[in-house]
Design a protein around this motif. Structure first.
Motif, PDB file in Angstrom:
ATOM      1  N   GLN A  58       0.828  -1.212   0.000  1.00 15.41           N
ATOM      2  CA  GLN A  58       0.000   0.000   0.000  1.00 15.41           C
ATOM      3  C   GLN A  58       0.861   1.261   0.000  1.00 15.41           C
ATOM      4  O   GLN A  58       0.518   2.256  -0.636  1.00 15.41           O
ATOM      5  CB  GLN A  58      -0.959   0.001   1.197  1.00 15.41           C
ATOM      6  CG  GLN A  58      -2.054  -1.038   1.086  1.00 15.41           C
ATOM      7  CD  GLN A  58      -2.847  -0.927  -0.205  1.00 15.41           C
ATOM      8  OE1 GLN A  58      -3.296   0.157  -0.594  1.00 15.41           O
ATOM      9  NE2 GLN A  58      -3.015  -2.040  -0.909  1.00 15.41           N
ATOM     10  N   ARG A  59       1.986   1.231   0.691  1.00 18.79           N
ATOM     11  CA  ARG A  59       2.901   2.379   0.696  1.00 18.79           C
ATOM     12  C   ARG A  59       3.463   2.606  -0.711  1.00 18.79           C
ATOM     13  O   ARG A  59       3.575   3.733  -1.181  1.00 18.79           O
ATOM     14  CB  ARG A  59       4.037   2.155   1.687  1.00 18.79           C
ATOM     15  CG  ARG A  59       4.924   3.368   1.839  1.00 18.79           C
ATOM     16  CD  ARG A  59       6.018   3.177   2.851  1.00 18.79           C
ATOM     17  NE  ARG A  59       5.543   2.415   3.993  1.00 18.79           N
ATOM     18  CZ  ARG A  59       6.324   1.693   4.793  1.00 18.79           C
ATOM     19  NH1 ARG A  59       7.610   1.637   4.580  1.00 18.79           N
ATOM     20  NH2 ARG A  59       5.825   1.030   5.802  1.00 18.79           N
ATOM     21  N   VAL A  60       3.805   1.516  -1.388  1.00 20.08           N
ATOM     22  CA  VAL A  60       4.322   1.615  -2.757  1.00 20.08           C
ATOM     23  C   VAL A  60       3.232   2.167  -3.681  1.00 20.08           C
ATOM     24  O   VAL A  60       3.497   3.053  -4.503  1.00 20.08           O
ATOM     25  CB  VAL A  60       4.837   0.245  -3.252  1.00 20.08           C
ATOM     26  CG1 VAL A  60       5.204   0.303  -4.730  1.00 20.08           C
ATOM     27  CG2 VAL A  60       6.012  -0.220  -2.408  1.00 20.08           C
ATOM     28  N   ILE A  61       2.021   1.681  -3.525  1.00 14.95           N
ATOM     29  CA  ILE A  61       0.908   2.157  -4.352  1.00 14.95           C
ATOM     30  C   ILE A  61       0.688   3.649  -4.151  1.00 14.95           C
ATOM     31  O   ILE A  61       0.540   4.400  -5.118  1.00 14.95           O
ATOM     32  CB  ILE A  61      -0.380   1.353  -4.059  1.00 14.95           C
ATOM     33  CG1 ILE A  61      -0.229  -0.079  -4.594  1.00 14.95           C
ATOM     34  CG2 ILE A  61      -1.608   2.033  -4.655  1.00 14.95           C
ATOM     35  CD1 ILE A  61      -1.325  -1.035  -4.155  1.00 14.95           C
ATOM     36  N   ARG A  62       0.697   4.110  -2.897  1.00 15.41           N
ATOM     37  CA  ARG A  62       0.512   5.543  -2.627  1.00 15.41           C
ATOM     38  C   ARG A  62       1.607   6.365  -3.301  1.00 15.41           C
ATOM     39  O   ARG A  62       1.343   7.420  -3.882  1.00 15.41           O
ATOM     40  CB  ARG A  62       0.484   5.805  -1.122  1.00 15.41           C
ATOM     41  CG  ARG A  62      -0.857   5.495  -0.482  1.00 15.41           C
ATOM     42  CD  ARG A  62      -0.952   6.026   0.934  1.00 15.41           C
ATOM     43  NE  ARG A  62       0.064   5.492   1.834  1.00 15.41           N
ATOM     44  CZ  ARG A  62      -0.029   4.339   2.490  1.00 15.41           C
ATOM     45  NH1 ARG A  62      -1.106   3.593   2.340  1.00 15.41           N
ATOM     46  NH2 ARG A  62       0.932   3.938   3.286  1.00 15.41           N
ATOM     47  N   ALA A  63       2.843   5.895  -3.229  1.00 20.12           N
ATOM     48  CA  ALA A  63       3.954   6.613  -3.860  1.00 20.12           C
ATOM     49  C   ALA A  63       3.774   6.646  -5.375  1.00 20.12           C
ATOM     50  O   ALA A  63       3.999   7.679  -6.016  1.00 20.12           O
ATOM     51  CB  ALA A  63       5.287   5.969  -3.486  1.00 20.12           C
ATOM     52  N   LEU A  64       3.360   5.536  -5.961  1.00 19.11           N
ATOM     53  CA  LEU A  64       3.169   5.479  -7.407  1.00 19.11           C
ATOM     54  C   LEU A  64       2.033   6.395  -7.871  1.00 19.11           C
ATOM     55  O   LEU A  64       2.127   7.032  -8.921  1.00 19.11           O
ATOM     56  CB  LEU A  64       2.891   4.046  -7.858  1.00 19.11           C
ATOM     57  CG  LEU A  64       4.081   3.101  -7.787  1.00 19.11           C
ATOM     58  CD1 LEU A  64       3.623   1.658  -7.942  1.00 19.11           C
ATOM     59  CD2 LEU A  64       5.125   3.460  -8.823  1.00 19.11           C
ATOM     60  N   LEU A  65       0.966   6.474  -7.095  1.00 25.95           N
ATOM     61  CA  LEU A  65      -0.157   7.331  -7.477  1.00 25.95           C
ATOM     62  C   LEU A  65       0.231   8.798  -7.446  1.00 25.95           C
ATOM     63  O   LEU A  65      -0.406   9.617  -8.099  1.00 25.95           O
ATOM     64  CB  LEU A  65      -1.362   7.061  -6.564  1.00 25.95           C
ATOM     65  CG  LEU A  65      -2.011   5.684  -6.755  1.00 25.95           C
ATOM     66  CD1 LEU A  65      -3.097   5.465  -5.715  1.00 25.95           C
ATOM     67  CD2 LEU A  65      -2.550   5.513  -8.157  1.00 25.95           C
ATOM     68  N   GLY A  66       1.306   9.142  -6.742  1.00 29.78           N
ATOM     69  CA  GLY A  66       1.794  10.507  -6.717  1.00 29.78           C
ATOM     70  C   GLY A  66       2.817  10.807  -7.795  1.00 29.78           C
ATOM     71  O   GLY A  66       3.247  11.950  -7.956  1.00 29.78           O
ATOM     72  N   GLU A  67       3.187   9.806  -8.553  1.00 24.23           N
ATOM     73  CA  GLU A  67       4.189   9.969  -9.621  1.00 24.23           C
ATOM     74  C   GLU A  67       3.500  10.535 -10.855  1.00 24.23           C
ATOM     75  O   GLU A  67       2.563   9.942 -11.385  1.00 24.23           O
ATOM     76  CB  GLU A  67       4.828   8.618  -9.927  1.00 24.23           C
ATOM     77  CG  GLU A  67       5.712   8.574 -11.136  1.00 24.23           C
ATOM     78  CD  GLU A  67       6.905   9.507 -11.060  1.00 24.23           C
ATOM     79  OE1 GLU A  67       7.199  10.144 -12.085  1.00 24.23           O
ATOM     80  OE2 GLU A  67       7.527   9.608  -9.996  1.00 24.23           O
TER      81      GLU A  67
END
Length: 139
Positions: A76-85
């Motif tokens: 989920q942390r990785v997903i949140r970071a990716l959605l901000g890319e």
């Protein structure tokens, strides 16, 4: 969601800008029913927005790539970071060898390189593989 909701969503997938009157006629219900259904689907978070689709050749300078990611730890942390890319156009949860599939859309190879560098630097991304989109054969 019932059958009418499913059929409405199918019509909206085909043309998200279809007039309510046209949707009502095609589905055999009143305009009020369509308006209420769409409002409920939006309120319930089923419909989260409407988007623009372009012909593949409409943006000839755009570079598209697909990056498969393996994730260790908190996905989920990785997903949140990716959605901000900013280069991430779509993000998909998958099974098999890779955990996530990222669709990237950027303006240049330099931008692609920078986006990949940032993505690979996200804590929890353990491996990646990227393929550059050359052309669409069937869309």
């Amino acid at each position: 969601m019932d059958d009418l909701d499913q059929r409405l969503i199918a019509k909206l997938r085909h043309d998200a800008r279809a007039p309510v009157a046209d949707l009502a006629k095609a589905l055999g219900v009143s305009r009020g029913t369509i308006t209420n259904r769409m409002a409920r689907l939006q309120r319930d978070g089923v419909i989260t927005g409407y988007t623009l689709r372009l012909r593949p050749d409409a943006t000839p300078d755009e570079i598209r790539a697909w990056t498969s990611l393996a994730v260790e730890g908190n996905q989920q942390r990785v997903i949140r970071a990716l959605l901000g890319e900013p280069g991430v156009a779509a993000l998909h949860d998958t099974n098999g060898r890779w955990d996530l599939l990222v669709e990237l859309r950027v303006g240049s190879l330099a931008e692609l390189s920078s986006a990949l560098e940032r993505i690979r630097g996200i804590e929890g991304v353990s491996a990646s593989e990227t393929s550059v989109h050359l052309r669409t054969l069937r869309g």
